[in-house]
Every structure is written in structure tokens, then in C-alpha cells.
Design an enzyme around this catalytic site. Structure first.
Site, PDB file in Angstrom:
ATOM      1  N   ASP A 163      39.138  90.700  62.459  1.00  0.00           N
ATOM      2  CA  ASP A 163      38.833  89.498  61.692  1.00  0.00           C
ATOM      3  C   ASP A 163      39.956  89.264  60.665  1.00  0.00           C
ATOM      4  O   ASP A 163      41.128  89.256  61.024  1.00  0.00           O
ATOM      5  CB  ASP A 163      37.444  89.650  61.054  1.00  0.00           C
ATOM      6  CG  ASP A 163      36.925  88.400  60.379  1.00  0.00           C
ATOM      7  OD1 ASP A 163      36.483  87.481  61.082  1.00  0.00           O
ATOM      8  OD2 ASP A 163      36.973  88.342  59.138  1.00  0.00           O
TER       9      ASP A 163
ATOM     10  N   TYR B  53      39.337  83.354  51.672  1.00  0.00           N
ATOM     11  CA  TYR B  53      39.336  81.959  52.135  1.00  0.00           C
ATOM     12  C   TYR B  53      39.860  81.037  51.038  1.00  0.00           C
ATOM     13  O   TYR B  53      40.629  80.107  51.313  1.00  0.00           O
ATOM     14  CB  TYR B  53      37.910  81.546  52.522  1.00  0.00           C
ATOM     15  CG  TYR B  53      37.369  82.299  53.704  1.00  0.00           C
ATOM     16  CD1 TYR B  53      37.617  81.867  55.008  1.00  0.00           C
ATOM     17  CD2 TYR B  53      36.601  83.451  53.533  1.00  0.00           C
ATOM     18  CE1 TYR B  53      37.120  82.560  56.104  1.00  0.00           C
ATOM     19  CE2 TYR B  53      36.101  84.147  54.614  1.00  0.00           C
ATOM     20  CZ  TYR B  53      36.368  83.705  55.895  1.00  0.00           C
ATOM     21  OH  TYR B  53      35.888  84.394  56.980  1.00  0.00           O
TER      22      TYR B  53
ATOM     23  N   HIS C  14      31.569  88.598  68.092  1.00  0.00           N
ATOM     24  CA  HIS C  14      32.720  88.744  67.196  1.00  0.00           C
ATOM     25  C   HIS C  14      32.778  90.127  66.556  1.00  0.00           C
ATOM     26  O   HIS C  14      33.859  90.603  66.200  1.00  0.00           O
ATOM     27  CB  HIS C  14      32.606  87.675  66.100  1.00  0.00           C
ATOM     28  CG  HIS C  14      33.677  87.736  65.067  1.00  0.00           C
ATOM     29  ND1 HIS C  14      34.967  87.303  65.293  1.00  0.00           N
ATOM     30  CD2 HIS C  14      33.650  88.188  63.774  1.00  0.00           C
ATOM     31  CE1 HIS C  14      35.682  87.462  64.191  1.00  0.00           C
ATOM     32  NE2 HIS C  14      34.911  88.009  63.259  1.00  0.00           N
TER      33      HIS C  14
END
Length: 282
Positions: free
Chosen positions: A102, A202, A256
């Protein structure tokens, strides 16, 4: 190579926690977690690698380690995230086999691209090379990444995550997390105060744009066809950004969350890359 256990390291006036396991004289494998997880997400993988003779180094990264939670968005820009890993490798005093999942994969690509002398091999899980990811954003990847925009909102995601079983927990389950993984997210991320730091990765994106050159170390890209976050296009583009032996391994029917849900597969793929054996290429 460090002959004693590494429990922490420092960079940028921050202190990072490290889980160092396996034989002290084993080849070094550094594992970088993603969002919203910590070093604990690698437990199943590290147990298998340790049993095979590898020494594993899994840090809680910037925003996650209690001693490394800066507040400014710019403190989470990619160059700073990558420099943390460089500082860790300096502490280990030897080149490493680098593995990332990730967000940890994005950092691993960046470190391998800019510091190939420090990296023996790269295994990137789920997230492709940064330039490949940006190319994919011109297509379906943009839709899969809409949540990144929501994470830019100050304090809103943190408020939504406060309630057990609320919006954030349901979103994690919808994207393939199992109940025990959601519980770990609540304990290690929300209750421990790591969520603002994790979201900082982010929120630091506007400060992160820099070109990422091709990787020049042997590399394996791992992707699962049940990944709800990463579109296949960016994964396929990765071959254009590796100037070294390269493999793409696709795990069918997986989500994921490969390190925690498919540790046997991940450990085997890492070992094949480290040992230079061919993997199944899709």
C-alpha cells in the site's frame, strides 16, 4: 550490518519504533506497512521469513510511531517519508531487501529508485510505481481513488472514525478487511491516536510531487485481482519503470490486504525475489 537488535531509530527529530525479529546474521528484509495499518500487519509474513533464516525489520512509520507524529501536512511529503527509510537502512548499516504494501509500497518504490545502492531487491505489494500510478489516474484509477479527496478534509475523517461500527469501520469491511483486522484498526490506529498521522500521508500529497525515476534493482510487483483500491492498468504499466529483472505476480481471488490475509503467498513471493528464483508471471 547491525549485530544487535534495533528497537528504534531517529530521523528529522522524530523517533520511530521498530520490530526486529529473526536470526541476527540473516539477510535483512525491511517491511513497510500501509494505511491504516502498522508493523503488526506483517506478523504472518515475518514468522515465515524468520523461520527461513531471514532477519525482518518492520518499522511503525511516520505518523504511526508515537514519537513520530508531526502535525503539519508538509511533514508527510514523500521525500520525508522516503528519508525515514533511508535513515533506518543507515542504522542497519547494510543494504536490504525492501518490501512495501500500500503506501509502504509507494515509499519503497521511491527509495529503491533514488537509492539503489541501499537496496538489494524490491518487492512492491498492491501499489505500483508512482509514475505508473499517475498514468493510471487518467483512467479508472481516478474513480477508485476518490476517497483520497475526502481524506483531505480537516478533522472530518477523524470524527467519522470515532464510533465503533461507524462509517470508517464499514468502509474498511466493504474493501475486504476481516473483523479482526477492523478491530486492529480500531485499537492500533484510532484509539492509539495514529489516525491523524496516517491520514497525513494523503494530506501531504500536495507537497509530494516529484518525478520518480525507473528502478534499477531486481523487482517483483504483486497485485490481487480483488483489490478494490488499485486498478490493473497502473500495475501493468510498472514494467515500463523497472530497468532490471522484473516480475508481475497476480494473486487471484485475494483482496487488497495481502500481508495479513495471504501471508504464505507474500512470504513465498518475497523469498523467490530475494533468492532470485522465477515466480509465476501474469
Amino acid at each position: 550490518m547491525s549485530s544487535s537488535r534495533v528497537t528504534s531509530f531517529s530521523n528529522d527529530a522524530l523517533t520511530f519504533d521498530v520490530v526486529d525479529e529473526g536470526p541476527l546474521d540473516g539477510d535483512l528484509v525491511v517491511l513497510l506497512h500501509g494505511f491504516p495499518e502498522r508493523a503488526s500487519s506483517w506478523r504472518g509474513v515475518t514468522a515465515l521469513l524468520n523461520a527461513a533464516g531471514y532477519r525482518t525489520i518492520a518499522p511503525d512509520q511516520r505518523g504511526y510511531s508515537p514519537g513520530a507524529r508531526p502535525r503539519r501536512r508538509r511533514d508527510y511529503a514523500m521525500p520525508r517519508l522516503a528519508q525515514d527509510v533511508v535513515a533506518l537502512i543507515d542504522t542497519l548499516a547494510a543494504p536490504v531487501h525492501l518490501v512495501g504494501h500500500d503506501w509502504g509500497s509507494a515509499v519503497a518504490w521511491t527509495v529503491a529508485a533514488h537509492h539503489p545502492d541501499m537496496i538489494r531487491t524490491l518487492t512492491a505489494i498492491s501499489v505500483p510505481h508512482p509514475e505508473a500510478f499517475l498514468r493510471a489516474m487518467r483512467g479508472r484509477q481516478l474513480v477508485r481513488s476518490v476517497y483520497m479527496g475526502a481524506f483531505q478534509l480537516p478533522k472530518v475523517p477523524e470524527l467519522l472514525a470515532r464510533r465503533t461500527g461507524g462509517v470508517m469501520d464499514r468502509a474498511m469491511r466493504a474493501r475486504g478487511m476481516k473483523p479482526d483486522e477492523v478491530a486492529r484498526f480500531r485499537t492500533e490506529i484510532v484509539e492509539d491516536g495514529a489516525l491523524p498521522g496516517g491520514l497525513g500521508w494523503y494530506r501531504g500529497l500536495p507537497f509530494s510531487r516529484q518525478s520518480c525515476p525507473a528502478v534499477r534493482v531486481p523487482t517483483t510487483m504483486v497485485w490481487s485481482d480483488g483489490d478494490g483500491f488499485i486498478d490493473e492498468a497502473g500495475v501493468r504499466f510498472c514494467a515500463d519503470y523497472v530497468e532490471a529483472p522484473y516480475e508481475l505476480v497476480v494473486l487471484e481471488g485475494a483482496t487488497h490486504w495481502l500481508p495479513s490475509q495471504n501471508p504464505d503467498d507474500v512470504a513465498a513471493i518475497v523469498r523467490r525475489r530475494v533468492e532470485g528464483s522465477p515466480a509465476t508471471v501474469q
